[in-house]
Design a protein around this motif. Structure first.
Motif, short mmCIF file in Angstrom:
data_model
loop_
_atom_site.label_atom_id
_atom_site.label_comp_id
_atom_site.label_asym_id
_atom_site.label_seq_id
_atom_site.Cartn_x
_atom_site.Cartn_y
_atom_site.Cartn_z
N LEU A 1 0.80 -1.14 -0.12
CA LEU A 1 0.06 0.19 -0.01
C LEU A 1 0.88 1.46 -0.01
O LEU A 1 0.44 2.29 0.61
CB LEU A 1 -1.00 0.27 1.15
CG LEU A 1 -1.90 -1.30 1.32
CD1 LEU A 1 -2.87 -1.03 2.60
CD2 LEU A 1 -2.74 -1.11 0.04
N GLY B 1 1.98 3.14 -2.52
CA GLY B 1 1.80 4.10 -3.49
C GLY B 1 0.96 5.38 -3.11
O GLY B 1 0.84 5.70 -1.98
N PRO C 1 -3.46 4.65 -1.81
CA PRO C 1 -3.71 3.28 -1.04
C PRO C 1 -5.17 2.90 -1.35
O PRO C 1 -5.63 1.94 -1.39
CB PRO C 1 -3.54 3.68 0.50
CG PRO C 1 -2.73 5.02 0.52
CD PRO C 1 -2.93 5.86 -0.82
N ALA D 1 -5.66 1.14 -4.24
CA ALA D 1 -4.63 -0.23 -4.14
C ALA D 1 -5.59 -1.34 -3.34
O ALA D 1 -5.69 -2.33 -3.85
CB ALA D 1 -3.38 0.02 -3.34
N ARG E 1 -8.40 -2.37 -5.58
CA ARG E 1 -7.55 -3.23 -6.62
C ARG E 1 -7.33 -4.68 -6.08
O ARG E 1 -7.84 -5.78 -6.85
CB ARG E 1 -6.59 -2.60 -7.35
CG ARG E 1 -5.89 -3.46 -8.38
CD ARG E 1 -4.60 -2.89 -8.91
NE ARG E 1 -3.94 -2.40 -8.09
CZ ARG E 1 -2.82 -3.22 -7.45
NH1 ARG E 1 -3.01 -4.34 -7.40
NH2 ARG E 1 -1.83 -2.54 -6.51
N LEU E 2 -6.72 -4.62 -4.95
CA LEU E 2 -6.50 -6.01 -4.41
C LEU E 2 -7.37 -6.67 -3.81
O LEU E 2 -7.49 -7.93 -4.28
CB LEU E 2 -5.40 -5.59 -3.11
CG LEU E 2 -4.00 -5.04 -3.82
CD1 LEU E 2 -3.07 -4.62 -2.32
CD2 LEU E 2 -3.00 -6.23 -4.33
#
Length: 173
Positions: A127, A129, A132, A135, A138-139
């Motif tokens: 995380l 980037g 977050p 992210a 997406r995850l």
């Protein structure tokens, strides 16, 4: 002390879903030993963010496989796994054979809130980037099918104690 037929209880799910908090509560109620696989890795190999930075994700995943095989030999343990550990088929096979697996789930907003509130918690390399929240979304989407193979327990609708009680009731049923 509550008695259940399972050898172990294994908790999986995304980071921030409550695995460690709920796992400790279940272990206390059952009179079992609690183990967090990430804590085992950190004790042996150093901080997870340093492992990722210095040795790479592949090295970390190898450490996860070693720890999964080790804790699978235990009995009367509540095992909180890293968020991706049981998405590895080898880890899933060994830990599913070792006990009953529950996947703790929460919505993305709840997870972000928990991770932001955990200022003293671990660094989360996946995380790191600029966005977050994106992210996490997406995850969660990428991992949905993998997490879906395990018995689901929502953690965003009650307290950690409520979640632990729900799991213990399922174990006793």
């Amino acid at each position: 002390m509550t008695r259940v037929a399972e050898r172990n209880v294994v908790l999986t799910g995304f980071m921030g879903s409550g695995k460690t908090t709920v796992g400790r509560l279940i272990a206390r109620e059952l009179g079992w030993t609690f183990v967090d696989t990430d804590d085992v890795i950190v004790a042996r190999h150093g901080p997870i963010d340093a492992i990722f930075a210095e040795q790479g994700e592949d090295a970390f995943r190898a450490f996860e496989r070693e720890v999964a095989a080790e804790v699978a030999r235990s009995q009367h343990h509540v095992i909180a796994t890293g968020g991706r550990m049981l998405l590895d088929p080898a880890n899933a096979a060994v830990l599913t054979a070792a006990g009953r697996v529950f996947c703790l789930i929460a919505n993305a907003e709840e997870i972000i809130g928990r991770l932001q509130a955990d200022v003293d918690g671990p660094v989360r390399p996946l995380l790191s980037g600029d966005d977050p929240a994106a992210a996490v979304a997406r995850l969660l989407d990428e991992r949905a099918a993998g997490y879906g193979q395990f018995e689901q327990v929502r953690t965003d609708g009650g307290t950690p104690h409520d979640v632990a009680t729900d799991i213990i009731k399922r174990l006793e049923a």
